[in-house]
Enzyme design. Structure first.
Site, PDB file in Angstrom:
ATOM      1  N   ASP A  43      12.560 -55.369 -25.466  1.00 25.71           N
ATOM      2  CA  ASP A  43      12.850 -55.926 -26.763  1.00 25.71           C
ATOM      3  C   ASP A  43      14.111 -56.903 -26.382  1.00 25.71           C
ATOM      4  OD1 ASP A  43      11.038 -55.130 -28.273  1.00 25.71           O
ATOM      5  OD2 ASP A  43      11.879 -53.437 -29.124  1.00 25.71           O
ATOM      6  N   ASP A  81       1.746 -51.320 -30.044  1.00 23.68           N
ATOM      7  CA  ASP A  81       3.016 -50.799 -29.963  1.00 23.68           C
ATOM      8  C   ASP A  81       2.994 -49.466 -30.131  1.00 23.68           C
ATOM      9  OD1 ASP A  81       5.898 -51.083 -29.938  1.00 23.68           O
ATOM     10  OD2 ASP A  81       6.004 -52.397 -31.448  1.00 23.68           O
TER      11      ASP A  81
HETATM   12  C1  DGJ Z   1       9.115 -52.942 -31.328  1.00 21.57           C
HETATM   13  C2  DGJ Z   1       8.424 -54.133 -30.264  1.00 21.57           C
HETATM   14  O1  DGJ Z   1       8.980 -54.096 -29.164  1.00 21.57           O
HETATM   15  C3  DGJ Z   1       8.531 -55.615 -30.904  1.00 21.57           C
HETATM   16  O2  DGJ Z   1       8.329 -56.686 -30.117  1.00 21.57           O
HETATM   17  C4  DGJ Z   1       8.172 -55.568 -32.386  1.00 21.57           C
HETATM   18  O3  DGJ Z   1       6.569 -55.536 -32.236  1.00 21.57           O
HETATM   19  C5  DGJ Z   1       8.587 -54.654 -33.327  1.00 21.57           C
HETATM   20  N1  DGJ Z   1       8.290 -53.033 -32.471  1.00 21.57           N
HETATM   21  C6  DGJ Z   1       7.972 -54.326 -34.672  1.00 21.57           C
HETATM   22  O4  DGJ Z   1       8.402 -53.379 -35.081  1.00 21.57           O
END
Ligand code: DGJ
Length: 729
Positions: free
Chosen positions: A549, A479
């Site tokens: 997201d 991430d």
């Molecule tokens: C952003 C990601 O896109 C989410 O899926 C998740 O992993 C969060 N970060 C966790 O902090």
């Protein structure tokens, strides 16, 4: 596929599967762009270039030829300062302060295969005979600057992959101010510009606008490709749509700040160029050193946007993505993020995993919150050791227990970041990007590690590798949750500070290369707050990306449709989540959430222990179906039948390369009273074959399905959808 050289006229003819790209070396040594479009037979192209004397405001290359002006000549890699007033492809500053260069043809080479780009991701050929490459050397003899332009064409594809290398063969220092990957001058400007714009949670929406005189550009200054504008654009003829019309696609294999622009000039020509964003960029090019630009992948389609997308999909799926997982089926996963956020313990994780195993899932992914003291997003990035308060028996124990349930184990990292509240920061406060004396601006309570530094990269490689070596980890979610501010490095001298952002990206690529090759069995999925770095550069290292997201099924229609303009479904992570949806509060049926997510790398992201009995049986059925159809989604061709950007209905069909199997999905966002009958014409099938519509007694011929179409079954309620498998018999 071939690259032909016609010596008498000094012409290069690059032949892709069905297109031609033609370059000519003029007597003056300038490189002229002659043609890019539908394939033409190789013949005498001598008279193609028409030049005409213009007003004195377009200066001449020589007094004897009043028609030849760099201001009007269609070029391949234009310089600045001697007559071309349009956007240059590159610019550098010499020790005497001047920024004038004058490149002339010196030599060229044509050979089979495609060389690697040093330190950068790029498309590749597995066999020598899959691709042919042309390298043209341009030289400025006053300062001994060599520019090597590289062009690759691939067998059975309509792609030209371009890049440039600038080499300082002289004795003085150059300061590179701009070094784009490609530039091409199209003879017309009556095109629309298509871009993929968005924001966090609504990435890659299609946006089309007519070209106008002057410069129109899209760019990122975030030091990441970004949620806002993808490093891609296309020019479409006015009549172009999914299946007809001319389309020129441009996609940059780079993950940092970029620019892509079209300049329409006074004579209605269009200069398209793309590369690293020159904004806040310079590069010191010492004698004996060279600078490699990222690669730009250019596609010409005479059959609309759909064909262009499938060209990108095929190339990126098979000759950009790499590694063991490139060709292997991707697992159905269950991720705990939206189920628990930071609030979990081993017991909770195992409860969710157990339920996932019962429902047929194959991989459990432990998301953010397993390390340091991370109960919220305000600490611990950089402290990559397990939080024993939550997981008292450690990661290895948890992973083994998940394995015993029959699931593989996956783990979340955010290795490019550091929390000010972390042991790592307390030990190394200079390891983040920063500028002395300036505030270190935080985003999500975190700072960015300085990946332009070798020691920082090496430390991260070690930390991540240590974790991956101690537990049976089969999958990593990588991430990255903020963009860069105060871009400066503690170790670079003043005259190299503006190299930091690009050096960061080079460092990132090295870290990714090292970790992914140390752990070739691990499936890596990249992520950047969802799709903030969904670009071809990252796909070279990690064959799939968390698309957004936003997990709402209706939002996902636009996000996945827009993403599919360049990127294949097999690179898109797509999960079913709980309702009301956490991003938009919408309540959609489980079937529709499943149908949307099944059009990517399928998974779930909700607390499975809280599902109703009915939802559980729907989920079990979805998992079973996806396992049967995933080869069609992950490796087949995608045809976009109805666009969510144009109406209430969306439809996509995925078809295997041999056309023997297909998977159709159809979505209707809002129910309509007393609605007209809907019929969709399918695409990509074999007209001559008959297809069984699975789950029914119907057999229909390919030609009926593609010409008459398929009657859409009656659907009830908002957010309704259906999916259908077709098998040739
Ligand atoms: C952003 C990601 O896109 C989410 O899926 C998740 O992993 C969060 N970060 C966790 O902090």
């Amino acid at each position: 596929m071939a690259i032909l050289y016609n010596p008498p006229e000094n012409i290069f003819h690059l032949q892709t599967d069905t297109a031609s790209y033609i370059i000519r070396v003029l007597e003056s040594g300038h490189l002229a762009h002659l043609y890019w479009g539908k394939g033409i037979r190789n013949s005498n192209f001598e008279n193609l270039l028409k030049m005409q004397e213009r007003a004195s405001f377009s200066p001449n290359v020589s007094g004897s030829d009043k028609a030849l002006s760099l201001d009007t000549l269609p070029q391949e890699y234009p310089a600045y300062g001697n007559g071309d007033f349009r956007t240059p492809a590159f610019q550098l500053q010499l020790e005497n302060g001047s920024t004038i260069t004058d490149l002339r043809y010196q030599s060229h080479r044509i050979y089979s295969g495609k060389p690697k780009l040093e330190g950068l991701p790029a498309t590749y050929a597995e066999q020598e005979d899959e691709a042919e490459t042309l390298e043209i050397d341009l030289f400025d003899s006053l300062i001994s600057l060599r520019v090597i332009l590289s062009y690759t064409v691939f067998k059975n594809r309509n792609v030209v992959a371009r890049s440039a290398r600038l080499a300082n063969e002289g004795t003085q220092q150059f300061k590179l101010l701009r070094a784009l990957s490609m530039s091409v001058d199209l003879p017309r400007c009556d095109y629309d510009l298509l871009q993929l714009q968005g924001a966090w949670a609504r990435e890659r929406y299609m946006e089309r606008r007519p070209l106008a005189h002057g410069n129109q550009s899209i760019e990122s200054r975030r030091s990441a490709s970004g949620h806002q504008l993808n490093p891609f654009m296309a020019l479409l003829s006015k009549n172009a749509g999914e299946n007809y019309g001319e389309v020129y696609g441009f996609s940059l294999v780079y993950s940092g700040s970029f620019i892509a622009q079209v300049e329409v000039d006074q004579f209605d020509t269009a200069r398209v160029s793309m590369g690293i964003n020159p904004f806040d960029f310079t590069w010191k090019l010492e004698p004996g050193s060279s600078f490699q630009t990222p690669e730009a992948v250019m596609v010409y389609s005479e059959r609309g946007l759909g064909h262009m997308s499938r060209e990108y999909h095929r190339l990126y799926r098979s000759r950009l993505c790499r590694g063991k997982h490139r060709d292997s089926s991707r697992p159905v996963l269950i991720n705990n993020w939206e189920a628990t956020y930071f609030d979990f313990n081993a017991e909770k994780i195992l409860d969710i995993a157990r339920e996932g195993a019962n429902l047929g899932m194959e991989l459990f992914v432990l998301d953010d919150g397993w390390f340091g003291k991370r109960d919220s997003d305000n600490c611990s990035l950089g402290d990559w050791f397990v939080d024993k308060r939550k997981l008292p028996d450690g990661l290895k124990d948890l992973a083994s227990k998940v394995n015993q349930l029959g699931l593989k184990f996956g783990l979340w990292f955010e290795p490019e970041m550091i929390s000010p509240d972390s042991d790592l920061y307390r030990a190394h406060p200079d390891w983040c990007l920063h500028v002395p004396g300036r505030k270190r601006t935080e985003a999500r309570n975190q700072l960015v590690l300085d990946y332009s530094r070798k020691d920082v990269c090496d430390a991260i490689i070690k930390m991540v590798s240590d974790i991956l070596s101690t537990a049976p980890v089969a999958y990593v979610k990588w991430d990255m949750n903020r963009n860069m501010t105060e871009i400066g490095s503690a170790v670079l001298p003043a005259d190299r500070q503006r190299e930091t952002a690009h050096r960061y990206i080079l460092g990132l690529y090295r870290v990714m290369e090292e970790i992914t090759s140390r752990f070739p069995d691990i499936l890596f999925e990249s992520c950047s707050g969802g799709g903030g770095r969904f670009d071809p550069g990252i796909l070279y290292y990690m064959p799939q990306t968390w698309t957004s997201d936003d997990t709402d099924a209706v939002e996902r229609l636009k996000i996945q449709h827009g993403t599919s303009i360049v990127y294949p479904a097999g690179t898109m992570g797509a999960h079913v989540s709980a309702v009301p949806n956490h991003q938009v509060g919408r309540i959609t049926p489980i079937e529709t959430r499943g149908n949307a997510a099944m059009c990517g790398n399928f998974g779930y992201e909700l607390d499975l222990t809280k599902l109703s009995k009915a939802d559980k049986s729907a989920v079990r059925e979805q998992v079973r179906t996806y396992k049967e159809i995933r080869h069609i989604i992950q490796f087949g061709d995608m045809y976009r039948l109805l666009s969510p950007f144009e109406g209430n209905e969306t439809a996509w069909i995925f078809v295997t390369e041999d056309k023997s199997e297909a998977f159709l999905t159809f979505f209707r966002v809002l129910a309509q009273p007393h609605a007209p009958l809907s019929r969709i014409r399918l695409e990509g099938l074999d007209e001559a074959r008959n297809y069984k519509l699975e789950g029914t007694d119907l057999v229909m011929s390919g030609d009926i399905l593609m010409n008459f179409g398929l009657n859409v079954p009656e659907l009830q309620g908002d957010y309704a959808s259906f999916s259908l498998r077709l098998k040739a018999i």
